[in-house]
Design a protein around this motif. Structure first.
Motif, PDB file in Angstrom:
ATOM      1  N   MET A 260       8.747   3.757 -10.747  1.00 31.69           N
ATOM      2  CA  MET A 260       7.395   3.442 -11.215  1.00 31.69           C
ATOM      3  C   MET A 260       7.471   2.605 -12.485  1.00 31.69           C
ATOM      4  SD  MET A 260       4.994   6.788 -10.754  1.00 31.69           S
ATOM      5  CE  MET A 260       4.849   7.717  -9.237  1.00 31.69           C
ATOM      6  N   GLN A 263       2.598   0.234 -15.345  1.00 29.82           N
ATOM      7  CA  GLN A 263       1.260   0.254 -14.765  1.00 29.82           C
ATOM      8  C   GLN A 263       1.115   1.381 -13.745  1.00 29.82           C
ATOM      9  OE1 GLN A 263      -0.017  -3.467 -13.129  1.00 29.82           O
ATOM     10  NE2 GLN A 263      -1.959  -2.676 -12.374  1.00 29.82           N
ATOM     11  N   ASP A 264       2.101   1.540 -12.865  1.00 30.39           N
ATOM     12  CA  ASP A 264       2.050   2.616 -11.877  1.00 30.39           C
ATOM     13  C   ASP A 264       2.042   3.983 -12.556  1.00 30.39           C
ATOM     14  OD1 ASP A 264       2.006   0.909  -9.717  1.00 30.39           O
ATOM     15  OD2 ASP A 264       4.189   0.852  -9.529  1.00 30.39           O
ATOM     16  N   SER A 265       2.863   4.117 -13.602  1.00 26.81           N
ATOM     17  CA  SER A 265       2.916   5.386 -14.331  1.00 26.81           C
ATOM     18  C   SER A 265       1.580   5.692 -14.990  1.00 26.81           C
ATOM     19  CB  SER A 265       4.028   5.337 -15.389  1.00 26.81           C
ATOM     20  OG  SER A 265       5.294   5.179 -14.772  1.00 26.81           O
ATOM     21  N   PHE A 268      -0.887   6.800 -12.383  1.00 25.71           N
ATOM     22  CA  PHE A 268      -0.528   8.141 -11.917  1.00 25.71           C
ATOM     23  C   PHE A 268      -0.951   9.212 -12.924  1.00 25.71           C
ATOM     24  CE2 PHE A 268       2.591  11.567 -11.198  1.00 25.71           C
ATOM     25  CZ  PHE A 268       2.314  11.840  -9.861  1.00 25.71           C
ATOM     26  N   ILE A 317       6.084   7.040  -3.610  1.00 25.46           N
ATOM     27  CA  ILE A 317       5.106   7.259  -4.669  1.00 25.46           C
ATOM     28  C   ILE A 317       3.909   8.052  -4.160  1.00 25.46           C
ATOM     29  CG2 ILE A 317       3.465   6.108  -6.214  1.00 25.46           C
ATOM     30  CD1 ILE A 317       5.493   3.915  -6.650  1.00 25.46           C
TER      31      ILE A 317
END
Length: 421
Positions: A260, A263-265, A268, A317
């Protein structure tokens, strides 16, 4: 003849209008405080990096903070019982102010350690839960505590964004100054809107309590000797350990196992925050009207097991979104129910101390879980954390079903003066 001080410390009646004002001001203060915590957390992270803090020293800094919280929680709880919610919350916000000011002037690693010391009395959530316990009855307490957690989540969404923007465009020091100013504002709000004393105790009883010491360990030991308090604290500790194992290693897992990016983190973590907020702000109020505390605790623990099983086989993910949802709902629910139950099984004048003990349990687990989780992750991989967590939660579910655990939690006094349920 009463003195002005007696009148100030006399318990206030729990009228609906007064309770509403207290809770509204409490919600505002919790949201602002949460934002300040994450603002200074962002500043602390980047300042540590700029001062060349190694991963080992970073671990020492976090351990120092956890130990300060651990030592201060029971003492802070006693302070709240003796001097009231207003002074207890004011002390927490002043501690936050001191932390932010010390961090604002920090220019060396030793100063980073010194900035952690005021965290001993930065115990806002136990203080807020104590005020909620004093301002509400048993039936509405869980819902009211859930609302406090929801507003903490609102601050969690605002604080990192504001702290990151200030640190990036100006400096970490300015971020800390802003958080310090907001903390002083909170002291003013507390002094204006939170009564000095809301506990239903007489003036004579209050004088007797005030003659006791904040550091009186016999009073804390007395609370721990109450069977239901001991039982609930053990359940709280056992329920926290599996979730802390995952929480402490989550940044590493997201980056190394699931690749991740920032941005993904961020998305999330925002998802986790929103689920927690909805659970505490809406879900807890609904389920507490339909089910007993014990039923809710059992179901929350079973939701942990479902999450742990999903975690063992997670490889993508979107698997993690499925994995954290039941754990997030269960964790948010169990935390609220546990704190509410603890305040129900002790006398009204001891709600602060028992919230301090609850906080101490959380900080105790927080000091040991990162080491265990890191060791498991390094030696056995990501699934091993899910396997251990599932085993611990299964043991807890068996205890909740087969052990001698009360179906509901209420403080009563029998003829001999002992606590019964």
């Amino acid at each position: 003849m009463t003195t002005p001080e007696d009148e100030e410390m006399a318990p206030k009646t729990k009228s609906s209008e007064e309770t509403r004002k207290v809770l509204v001001s409490l919600h505002a203060n919790v949201a602002i405080h949460s934002a300040c915590v994450f603002m200074q957390g962002i500043a602390f992270t980047y300042l540590s990096k700029r001062l060349g803090v190694s991963p080992t020293v970073w671990g020492y800094l976090n351990t120092c903070a956890a130990l300060c919280h651990l030592v201060g929680s029971p003492i802070y709880g006693r302070f709240g019982d003796l001097y009231g919610g207003r002074k207890a919350l004011a002390l927490s916000f002043l501690s936050m102010f001191a932390t932010c000011i010390l961090l604002a002037v920090a220019d060396s690693v030793p100063m980073l350690f010194i900035s952690r010391l005021p965290l001993v009395f930065m115990q806002v959530m136990p203080g807020a839960h104590m005020v909620v316990a004093d301002a509400t009855d048993d039936a509405s307490r869980s819902d009211a505590m859930g609302k406090v957690g929801m507003f903490f989540g609102i601050g969690l969404l605002i604080g990192p964004v504001l702290g990151g923007w200030l640190s990036e465009h100006y400096s970490e020091h300015l971020t800390c100054v802003v958080a310090a100013v907001l903390s002083l504002l909170q002291v003013v709000l507390v002094m204006l809107f939170v009564p000095a004393q809301m506990k239903p105790v007489s003036q004579d009883e209050h004088r007797t309590k005030s003659g006791s010491s904040v550091f009186d360990m016999k009073e804390i030991a007395r609370l721990c000797s109450i069977p239901q308090v001991k039982q609930l604290l053990i359940i709280r500790c056992l329920s926290l350990l599996p979730s802390m194992l995952l929480q402490s290693t989550f940044p590493i897992i997201m980056a190394s196992t699931f690749d991740m990016g920032p941005q993904d983190s961020g998305i999330f973590m925002a998802y986790i925050g929103l689920v927690s907020m909805l659970t505490m702000g809406v879900g807890v109020g609904i389920i507490t009207k339909r089910f007993t505390d014990l039923t809710i605790l059992r179901c929350s623990t079973m939701s942990f097991i479902v999450s742990n099983v999903f975690m063992i086989g997670a490889s993508k993910i979107w698997h993690m979104y499925v994995t954290v949802t039941p754990a997030d709902v269960g964790g948010a629910t169990m935390g609220v129910i546990m704190n509410s139950a603890l305040t129900k099984v002790v006398p009204a004048e001891d709600t602060g101390a028992v919230m301090g003990l609850s906080g101490a349990m959380q900080h105790l687990v927080h000091t040991v879980a990162p080491s265990i989780g890191g060791w498991l992750l390094e030696n056995y991989g990501f699934p091993s954390i899910g396997i251990l967590a599932a085993a611990l939660n299964t043991a807890l579910v068996l205890y909740l079903f087969l052990g001698n655990v009360s179906k509901s939690f209420t403080y009563q006094k029998n003829s001999s003066g002992t606590t019964t349920i």
